[in-house]
Enzyme design. Structure first.
Site, PDB file in Angstrom:
ATOM      1  N   CYS A  79       9.547   1.652   3.540  1.00  0.00           N
ATOM      2  CA  CYS A  79      10.719   0.666   3.832  1.00  0.00           C
ATOM      3  C   CYS A  79      11.803   1.146   4.039  1.00  0.00           C
ATOM      4  CB  CYS A  79      10.306  -0.575   3.087  1.00  0.00           C
ATOM      5  SG  CYS A  79      11.154  -0.264   1.412  1.00  0.00           S
ATOM      6  N   LYS A 138      -0.994  -7.728  -8.704  1.00  0.00           N
ATOM      7  CA  LYS A 138      -2.070  -7.505  -7.620  1.00  0.00           C
ATOM      8  C   LYS A 138      -1.505  -6.444  -6.702  1.00  0.00           C
ATOM      9  CE  LYS A 138      -2.571  -8.440  -3.443  1.00  0.00           C
ATOM     10  NZ  LYS A 138      -3.163  -7.451  -2.879  1.00  0.00           N
ATOM     11  N   PHE A 176       0.856  -1.114   0.166  1.00  0.00           N
ATOM     12  CA  PHE A 176       0.032   0.198  -0.080  1.00  0.00           C
ATOM     13  C   PHE A 176       0.981   1.448  -0.072  1.00  0.00           C
ATOM     14  CE2 PHE A 176       0.777  -0.653   4.573  1.00  0.00           C
ATOM     15  CZ  PHE A 176       1.083   0.638   5.165  1.00  0.00           C
ATOM     16  N   GLU A 198       9.618  -2.936  13.226  1.00  0.00           N
ATOM     17  CA  GLU A 198       9.127  -2.270  12.370  1.00  0.00           C
ATOM     18  C   GLU A 198       7.853  -1.617  12.337  1.00  0.00           C
ATOM     19  OE1 GLU A 198       9.381  -1.784   7.370  1.00  0.00           O
ATOM     20  OE2 GLU A 198       8.539  -3.705   8.298  1.00  0.00           O
TER      21      GLU A 198
END
Length: 495
Positions: A280, A172, A148, A380
């Site tokens: 990330c 996807k 996302f 994280e």
């Protein structure tokens, strides 16, 4: 608004009755419902891709590059529209969304040079009148499963390279912000990509599992959290597929005593809170080598005081988090950090946003005196939480970074060239920045981490991307001279 799929060149509905809500994170309002594909929907997309792959693999490099150049022009001309769609469903501010589009464009431009990237080798007369040469050929149908946080950039890390190499793709995207992927597919078709070469199926784990298990899918590219990346790699590999699964991160920024602290403070704020920390490559652990911690924390806090959190369409610095559930989860980490004894220099839960009250808000948060045992350090968080860990030496900083199970990105801030060179050599991380807080490489290099940040051997885009989406073949040939011949049952030898 109902959001379906893109299969065989057009938008279509699916067979499943399952739906998921799509929200505007800055208002908290539902803006649509996305269809969640079942296995039958995935099979429909894979069949379309298989049909297309049989002819697209034989398309000339000139034809492929013509499509990619046309696609590049469409994306470039409509970048503002794409940024608006990103902001409306993800929440990141428009300027950040525009930067995402730009980084995706760089990969499209790299893929436009695919004729050079696909060149093989040739060796004449490896044996008497025998030549050998190598070439790379497409795999067939490949799947891309994207997260996302970068609904445009991450699909563009993979799709242009895969298509340029002659493959057909089933993409996807995340069900949280699916609209940008559908636009990209439509624009690819407008650029001349044949029907079925790029298909988009929206969905959740059911669609992911169907892609991982489908025998028609030859390779899978994934970006997401480490637990899911490990799962994708294991399940896809067991099904005989080639898999590159990019996982999570805990990126450290080391600040040495000789560093420019103003530059370091700017970088820490930019890299820690851009895109609400939902990157990330975000810096979430700042390692201050004493005696600079007090001064550095003060400078960071001073800059944070000037940040405006709010609706990304209002010129704010930082937007909301992507969902209410994720905002609540990140807030729980703030509570955990305080309970564990970390010092909250700035508590983002106190923010007054420039946006509607029902938005998914959490302001930038800064913790000092964080220890490696605290969950705000080990996990994280994927939100706007920056933790400062104080260490006494360069060696202690390197040991801390290398002991972490993740190895995605890291940065060092220093004016000492020798220390920087030593760090880039010693640190066990895949991407290193020297006075650069977010060292995302250009498209002609490859993106990927080490350790629990990557499952598989090959990174995204660049030379690794071309290698991933192709397989090598070596041909040995001899065109017989009519003067030679005869039968010889001996084992072939070089002469």
């Amino acid at each position: 608004m109902s959001i379906g799929h893109f299969i065989d060149g057009k938008r279509v509905g699916g067979s499943s009755e399952r739906r998921a809500d799509v929200f505007d994170p800055a208002t908290g309002r539902r803006t649509g419902q996305v269809e969640l594909a079942c296995a039958a929907d995935v099979s429909r997309a894979v069949r379309a891709a298989e049909r297309a792959a049989r002819t697209w693999r034989d398309a000339s490099l000139a034809k492929r590059t013509a499509v990619l150049f046309a696609f590049r022009e469409l994306v470039n001309a409509r970048r503002d529209r794409l940024a608006e769609v990103i902001t409306a469903e993800h929440g990141k501010v428009l300027a950040d969304a525009a930067g995402e589009v730009q980084r995706g464009l760089e990969v499209i431009e790299y893929a436009c040079g695919i004729p050079s990237a696909l060149r093989g080798g040739f060796s004449e007369n490896v044996s008497t009148e025998v030549d050998s040469y190598s070439l790379r050929q497409p795999l067939g149908v490949v799947a891309v499963i994207s997260p996302f946080n970068f609904p445009v950039m991450v699909p563009l890390w993979f799709v242009p390279v895969a298509v340029a190499c002659g493959n057909a793709v089933v993409l996807k995207p995340s069900e949280k912000d699916p609209s940008a992927a559908l636009l990209l597919a439509e624009w690819f078709a407008e650029a001349g990509l044949p029907d079925g070469v790029l298909n988009v199926v929206n969905g959740d784990k059911e669609a992911v599992d169907a892609l991982l298990d489908h025998p028609g899918v030859k390779a899978v590219s994934f970006v997401g959290s480490t637990p899911v990346a490990r799962y994708v790699h294991q399940r896809g590999s067991l099904a005989g597929k080639r898999v590159q699964a990019l996982g999570g991160a805990k990126n450290h920024m080391v600040v040495l005593p000789d560093a420019d602290l103003d530059l370091a403070a700017d970088a820490a704020v930019n890299a820690g809170f851009g895109s609400a920390g939902e990157r990330c490559m975000a810096i979430s652990a700042l390692v201050a080598v004493e005696p600079v911690a007090d001064a550095l924390v003060a400078k960071i806090a001073e800059r944070m005081a000037g940040l405006r959190t709010g609706d990304g369409r209002r010129g704010c610095d930082m937007g909301p988090l992507v969902t209410a559930a994720h905002a609540a989860k990140v807030s729980s980490y703030v509570e955990s950090g305080i309970a564990a004894g970390a010092v909250p220099v700035v508590d983002g839960r106190d923010v007054t946003p420039d946006g509607e009250a029902d938005g998914f808000w959490l302001g930038p948060t800064l913790f000092d005196h964080v220890t490696p045992q605290m969950s705000i350090y080990t996990d994280e968080i994927f939100g706007p939480v920056l933790s400062v860990v104080r260490v006494g030496s360069y060696d202690e900083a390197v040991d801390l970074v290398n002991a972490n199970p993740y190895g995605n990105g890291t940065a060092i801030f220093t004016n000492d060239g020798g220390a920087a060179r030593r760090y880039q050599h010693e640190v066990e991380v895949g991407m290193v920045g020297i006075n650069v807080p977010i060292p995302v490489p250009m498209a002609y290099y490859s993106f990927g981490g080490w350790k629990a940040s990557l499952f598989g051997d090959l990174h995204a885009h660049g030379a690794d991307g071309v290698a991933f989406f192709t397989r090598g073949k070596v041909v040995t040939s001899r065109w017989l001279d009519p003067r030679h011949g005869g039968v010889n049952l001996g084992f072939p030898t070089q002469t």
